[in-house]
Design a protein around this motif. Structure first.
Motif, PDB file in Angstrom:
ATOM      1  N   THR A  40      -5.940  11.277   1.069  1.00  0.00           N
ATOM      2  CA  THR A  40      -4.675  11.322   0.177  1.00  0.00           C
ATOM      3  C   THR A  40      -4.160   9.854   0.202  1.00  0.00           C
ATOM      4  O   THR A  40      -4.746   8.982   0.534  1.00  0.00           O
ATOM      5  N   PHE A  41      -3.274   9.728  -0.944  1.00  0.00           N
ATOM      6  CA  PHE A  41      -2.803   8.532  -1.075  1.00  0.00           C
ATOM      7  C   PHE A  41      -1.899   7.773   0.077  1.00  0.00           C
ATOM      8  O   PHE A  41      -1.931   6.850   0.396  1.00  0.00           O
ATOM      9  N   SER A  42      -1.147   8.632   0.633  1.00  0.00           N
ATOM     10  CA  SER A  42      -0.293   8.277   2.048  1.00  0.00           C
ATOM     11  C   SER A  42      -1.249   8.021   3.011  1.00  0.00           C
ATOM     12  O   SER A  42      -0.978   6.972   3.823  1.00  0.00           O
ATOM     13  N   ALA A  43      -2.537   8.747   3.250  1.00  0.00           N
ATOM     14  CA  ALA A  43      -3.240   8.559   4.334  1.00  0.00           C
ATOM     15  C   ALA A  43      -4.144   7.025   4.117  1.00  0.00           C
ATOM     16  O   ALA A  43      -4.211   6.147   4.962  1.00  0.00           O
ATOM     17  N   LEU A  59       1.570   6.670  -6.773  1.00  0.00           N
ATOM     18  CA  LEU A  59       0.340   7.387  -7.533  1.00  0.00           C
ATOM     19  C   LEU A  59       0.443   9.039  -7.158  1.00  0.00           C
ATOM     20  O   LEU A  59       0.468   9.807  -8.135  1.00  0.00           O
ATOM     21  N   GLU A  60       1.246   9.045  -6.059  1.00  0.00           N
ATOM     22  CA  GLU A  60       1.763  10.627  -5.843  1.00  0.00           C
ATOM     23  C   GLU A  60       2.828  10.848  -6.599  1.00  0.00           C
ATOM     24  O   GLU A  60       2.721  12.244  -7.225  1.00  0.00           O
ATOM     25  N   LEU A  61       3.736  10.317  -6.998  1.00  0.00           N
ATOM     26  CA  LEU A  61       4.616  10.592  -7.898  1.00  0.00           C
ATOM     27  C   LEU A  61       4.112  10.548  -9.403  1.00  0.00           C
ATOM     28  O   LEU A  61       4.592  11.793  -9.997  1.00  0.00           O
ATOM     29  N   SER A 109       0.760  -1.053   0.195  1.00  0.00           N
ATOM     30  CA  SER A 109       0.096   0.047  -0.228  1.00  0.00           C
ATOM     31  C   SER A 109       0.885   1.271   0.053  1.00  0.00           C
ATOM     32  O   SER A 109       0.698   2.200  -0.833  1.00  0.00           O
ATOM     33  N   ALA A 110       1.683   1.140   0.776  1.00  0.00           N
ATOM     34  CA  ALA A 110       2.678   2.490   0.864  1.00  0.00           C
ATOM     35  C   ALA A 110       3.432   2.695  -0.529  1.00  0.00           C
ATOM     36  O   ALA A 110       3.546   3.738  -1.025  1.00  0.00           O
TER      37      ALA A 110
END
Length: 484
Positions: free
Chosen positions: A429-432, A376-378, A369-370
């Motif tokens: 967010t993707f990270s959350a 996805l963020e990048l 997941s991380a």
């Protein structure tokens, strides 16, 4: 999440749908095997990307580089769609042979002949067939043991050939630090005791990592440390106090009976991004390729840690620390929480799938997941996700019971619980979202916190490294890797 204007999904999006359905059918047939599924999806989406790259100005394929590049006049949407159809179909038919007929029907529905095996690179079907053949040739003996022909294996596809044997039997704790197989209900009145799923996975050739141990985390906490005792106690406390929202989170991230694993789950999130941002075929191909391959590499890295450290899970730790005692715990579907012997402690999970059958450190959910969230963020240039999932707590673990019943304590239904157990799960967010996936495994009783925290860190490190190579394929500077 703000919806993009309604439009027809790209051919890449549709072929990802087909790939995920073929994967779910494989799970129906053989059960959930997340490591395998990450590889099969990566194979299909890499074949798709390599075929598409032939029609791009700069991008190079992972196997044939720029050798398939077609003239400007041939770089039409129709040719791209046809090429990726053949490439994805050929790959899916190889990795899911039992689904070949179904996949062939998907081809026919789109006006393509699944029996066209042309390798003429001046035709889109030839490009697709050539791209897929090169990816498959590279992957057929990549260490996954797809055909069961690795020396030392049982002959069964994907079987272990490294001689792994657990230290602990299912009915006795020899070493509480080490992994213990668990006996599940088989759903037919009997029991089944799964072994370590793919203990050889650390030998699979990664997409971009230099080795499976490249980002191996430091050692986990051991019995005798205050940290491990504290984290085992945390599991007990969480298990005994799950809210409907937490139960819904555990179930959502567990992904249900047709789970396509964390790889498939995050590829669905990638489709959400595609719809949100109005992506077309070119962006979809690249996005799905990036997410599928970082998920595969994160699984390989996580499994290297699992095999190297071979750690136990809460099931074993609770029984070791609390042997002979009573504690608060979840009793079972529709029974809520009560005082139970430690030997009956149970994660918030069906009796047919108590805990995933492999060691704990690090959490695969957390790592993959991380990695996927970071990718996805990048790719998008922003951590913003903005999705909301609407769920019913208990739907996968204790269906059919009113919410106040599943929340009962000591046999008394809850008086302050909403009747319908409806939950809105916000993923800002993707990270959350990755962090929610990770903590869900601690809440559910599958992992201690160390498994989660170090899994998240591992996944982010994998993604940052993999992105560099992914981007090099996009801009045409990547060198083709030698076959394993």
């Amino acid at each position: 999440m703000t919806a993009a204007p309604a439009s027809t999904p790209s051919a890449a999006y549709q072929w990802l749908d087909i790939s995920l359905e073929a994967t779910a059918r494989e799970v129906d047939r053989r059960g959930a095997r997340p490591t395998l599924l990450s590889r099969t999806l990566a194979v299909a989406l890499t074949a798709m990307y390599d075929a598409w790259a032939a029609y791009d100005d700069r991008a190079v394929g992972t196997r044939l580089g720029g050798s398939l590049r077609r003239p400007l006049a041939e770089r039409t949407l129709a040719n791209k769609e046809k090429a990726i159809a053949y490439a994805t179909f050929r790959a899916l038919a190889d990795v899911y042979p039992d689904e070949r007929a179904w996949c062939a029907e998907q081809m026919r529905q789109r006006g393509y002949d699944p029996d066209d095996t042309s390798t003429d690179p001046s035709t889109p079907q030839g490009v697709g067939n050539l791209a897929a053949a090169a990816v498959l040739a590279y992957r057929h003996h990549d260490g996954a043991n797809q055909f069961g022909d690795e020396p030392g294996s049982s002959g069964a596809p994907y079987s272990d050939y490294t001689g792994y044997t657990p230290v602990n039997p299912p009915d006795r704790i020899v070493d509480p630090n080490r992994w213990q197989p668990i006996s599940f209900d088989d759903g037919k009145g009997g029991k089944v005791t799964p072994g370590f799923l793919t203990p050889h996975w650390y030998r699979v050739t990664p997409f971009a990592l230099e080795s499976s141990s490249q980002f191996r985390p430091p050692p986990p906490p051991r019995v005798g440390s205050q940290q491990l005792r504290r984290e085992a106690d945390e599991n007990i406390d969480m298990n005994a106090s799950l809210t409907p929202a937490e139960k819904a989170l555990v179930e959502f991230m567990r992904d249900g009976p047709r789970s396509t694993g964390q790889s498939g789950h995050w590829l669905r999130f990638a489709q959400d991004v595609s719809r949100r941002d109005g992506y077309g075929l070119d962006q979809d191909v690249k996005l799905f390729f990036a997410v599928a391959n970082v998920a595969m590499d994160a699984f390989i890295a996580a499994w290297e840690a699992k095999r190297f450290y071979d750690t136990s899970r809460p099931w074993t730790l609770v029984r070791y620390y609390e042997a002979g005692k009573e504690l608060w715990g979840w009793v079972g579907p529709g029974q809520g929480v009560d005082r139970i012997p430690a030997e009956q402690w149970h994660p918030y999970s069906p009796s047919t799938f108590i805990t995933p059958p492999f060691p704990g450190y690090v959490s695969g959910h957390s790592a993959v997941s991380a990695a996927s969230g970071r990718m996805l963020e990048l790719f998008t240039g922003s951590d913003t996700f903005g999705k909301t999932e609407y769920l019913t707590a208990g739907a996968l673990t204790e269906p059919g019971f009113p919410c106040n019943v599943i929340q009962q304590r000591k046999g008394k239904p809850s008086k302050d619980t909403a009747e319908d157990c409806q939950v809105a799960l916000h993923l800002p967010t993707f990270s959350a979202t990755a962090e929610l996936a990770g903590i869900s495994r601690v809440l559910g009783g599958y992992h201690i916190q160390a498994d989660n925290v170090m899994g998240l860190e591992l996944g982010r490190r994998v993604a940052d490294f993999v992105w560099l190579r992914t981007r090099a394929y996009f801009d045409g500077t990547a060198q083709v890797r030698e076959a394993p």
